[in-house]
Design an enzyme around this catalytic site. Structure first.
Site, PDB file in Angstrom:
ATOM      1  N   TYR A   1      30.046  40.005  -9.824  1.00 20.63           N
ATOM      2  CA  TYR A   1      30.434  41.527 -10.272  1.00 20.63           C
ATOM      3  C   TYR A   1      30.185  41.121 -12.113  1.00 20.63           C
ATOM      4  O   TYR A   1      30.538  42.304 -12.654  1.00 20.63           O
ATOM      5  CB  TYR A   1      31.301  41.790  -9.375  1.00 20.63           C
TER       6      TYR A   1
ATOM      7  N   ARG B   1      22.841  38.219  -5.085  1.00 15.74           N
ATOM      8  CA  ARG B   1      24.180  38.793  -4.980  1.00 15.74           C
ATOM      9  C   ARG B   1      25.052  38.708  -5.780  1.00 15.74           C
ATOM     10  O   ARG B   1      25.938  39.315  -5.728  1.00 15.74           O
ATOM     11  CB  ARG B   1      25.011  37.527  -4.111  1.00 15.74           C
TER      12      ARG B   1
ATOM     13  N   ILE C   1      21.936  23.855   2.473  1.00 17.22           N
ATOM     14  CA  ILE C   1      23.686  24.647   3.033  1.00 17.22           C
ATOM     15  C   ILE C   1      22.377  25.856   4.153  1.00 17.22           C
ATOM     16  O   ILE C   1      22.282  26.714   3.474  1.00 17.22           O
ATOM     17  CB  ILE C   1      24.474  24.742   2.639  1.00 17.22           C
TER      18      ILE C   1
ATOM     19  N   LYS D   1      24.403  24.258  -5.219  1.00 13.64           N
ATOM     20  CA  LYS D   1      23.463  24.908  -3.568  1.00 13.64           C
ATOM     21  C   LYS D   1      22.322  25.847  -4.400  1.00 13.64           C
ATOM     22  O   LYS D   1      22.712  26.629  -5.064  1.00 13.64           O
ATOM     23  CB  LYS D   1      24.422  25.632  -3.143  1.00 13.64           C
TER      24      LYS D   1
ATOM     25  N   TYR E   1      28.075  27.060  -6.539  1.00 13.26           N
ATOM     26  CA  TYR E   1      26.504  27.726  -5.422  1.00 13.26           C
ATOM     27  C   TYR E   1      26.083  29.063  -6.905  1.00 13.26           C
ATOM     28  O   TYR E   1      27.198  29.617  -6.810  1.00 13.26           O
ATOM     29  CB  TYR E   1      27.621  28.472  -4.365  1.00 13.26           C
TER      30      TYR E   1
ATOM     31  N   THR F   1      30.212  32.911   2.176  1.00 11.76           N
ATOM     32  CA  THR F   1      29.158  34.570   2.045  1.00 11.76           C
ATOM     33  C   THR F   1      28.543  34.373   3.955  1.00 11.76           C
ATOM     34  O   THR F   1      29.778  35.488   4.339  1.00 11.76           O
ATOM     35  CB  THR F   1      27.958  34.452   1.867  1.00 11.76           C
ATOM     36  N   THR F   2      28.335  33.003   5.384  1.00  7.57           N
ATOM     37  CA  THR F   2      28.254  33.753   6.116  1.00  7.57           C
ATOM     38  C   THR F   2      29.029  33.723   6.500  1.00  7.57           C
ATOM     39  O   THR F   2      29.326  34.379   7.732  1.00  7.57           O
ATOM     40  CB  THR F   2      27.563  32.655   6.258  1.00  7.57           C
TER      41      THR F   2
END
Length: 289
Positions: A106, A137, A201, A161, A132, A43-44
């Protein structure tokens, strides 16, 4: 296998293209400051706005620059199982040490859908997989019982994570699923290590890797007094990293510090002037600018 601090690195841009020289500079800086590994195109790293070609080139570049000095965890998740498999196979082929695989977003699969999705990914590669979980999100929560089933069935499902802030769930995950847990939230790194987690992380480690490594090492050694000192010193920075959507604040901070970061890609946009001032003051208080 996974222990310590793994910065989820940004993808620097210059003139709307990936800045590969800047990427190399950032990676070397992080390794020189003691991180355990590099997490690429998460994401980052603005993975949603990288083309498939860019995504793959960034992973190749990271593997090449790291050159075995630390672990490389390649972002390879998708809300399409076949795409997640394709990205995971690619990461293995180019020499990554592990893949980071997010819960499908989604389309909101059930727990059984998550089990089947990650099972197919696990069957496609030999690399260790870091699951993850970030419900804020993705709109789906990977439950400990599902992780337990996956870890029992697939030996390469190695870690999680965990970015769900529910520490009760983290406790279940560590105690019942018996799997390595890395914090996915900088602010919760110490509580998660206290429960038996092995590291983080991290977003903040892009900015202060040395200090974050020291904090985590103290915590893993059981010296929570020293770890707390660093935690509270860095806490304003941890908070500032999320005054707007990640990675807007971290890229803004790196730009303020003169480090390679560059612009953001739409729909992410420049930080508001009000928030820039808050971030600038935090960086000044820490002597970073």
């Amino acid at each position: 296998m996974f222990k310590g601090v793994y910065p989820a690195i940004i993808t620097p841009f210059k003139n709307k293209e990936v800045d590969f020289d800047g990427l190399e500079e950032n990676i070397n800086f992080l390794i020189e400051n003691g991180v355990s590994g590099i997490v690429a195109v998460g994401t980052t790293g603005e993975s949603p706005t990288l083309s498939h070609e860019e995504h793959k080139k960034v992973i190749e570049k990271v593997v090449d620059v790291v050159n075995g000095r630390v672990q490389v965890i390649a972002g390879a998740g998708s809300n399409c199982t076949e795409e997640a498999i394709e990205l995971s196979v690619f990461a293995e082929d180019v020499g990554a040490d592990a893949v980071l695989s997010i819960t499908p977003y989604y389309n909101k699969p059930t727990q059984e859908g998550l089990r089947k999705h990650f099972g197919k990914v696990a069957e496609s590669i030999n690399l260790p997989i870091v699951l993850y979980n970030v419900p804020s999100r993705t709109a789906v929560n990977l439950e400990p019982k599902t992780v337990k089933l996956l870890a029992e069935e697939y030996s390469n499902i190695s870690a999680v994570k965990e970015a769900n802030p529910n520490l009760s769930q983290v406790s279940e995950l560590i105690h019942d699923a018996k799997i390595t847990v890395l914090s996915g939230n900088d602010e919760l790194t110490l509580p998660i290590i206290a429960l038996g987690g092995k590291g983080v992380i991290s977003v903040v480690a892009n900015i202060v890797p040395k200090e974050f490594v020291e904090m985590v090492n103290y915590a893993l050694e059981g010296d929570f007094e020293k770890a707390r000192e660093i935690h509270y010193k860095l806490f304003p920075l941890m908070k500032a990293m999320f005054i707007e959507t990640n990675p807007i604040p971290v890229k803004t901070a790196l730009n303020m510090m003169g480090r390679p970061a560059g612009e953001l890609r739409l729909p992410l946009c420049e930080m508001s002037e009000e928030h820039k001032k808050i971030l600038e003051n935090v960086l000044k208080d820490l002597g970073l600018i």
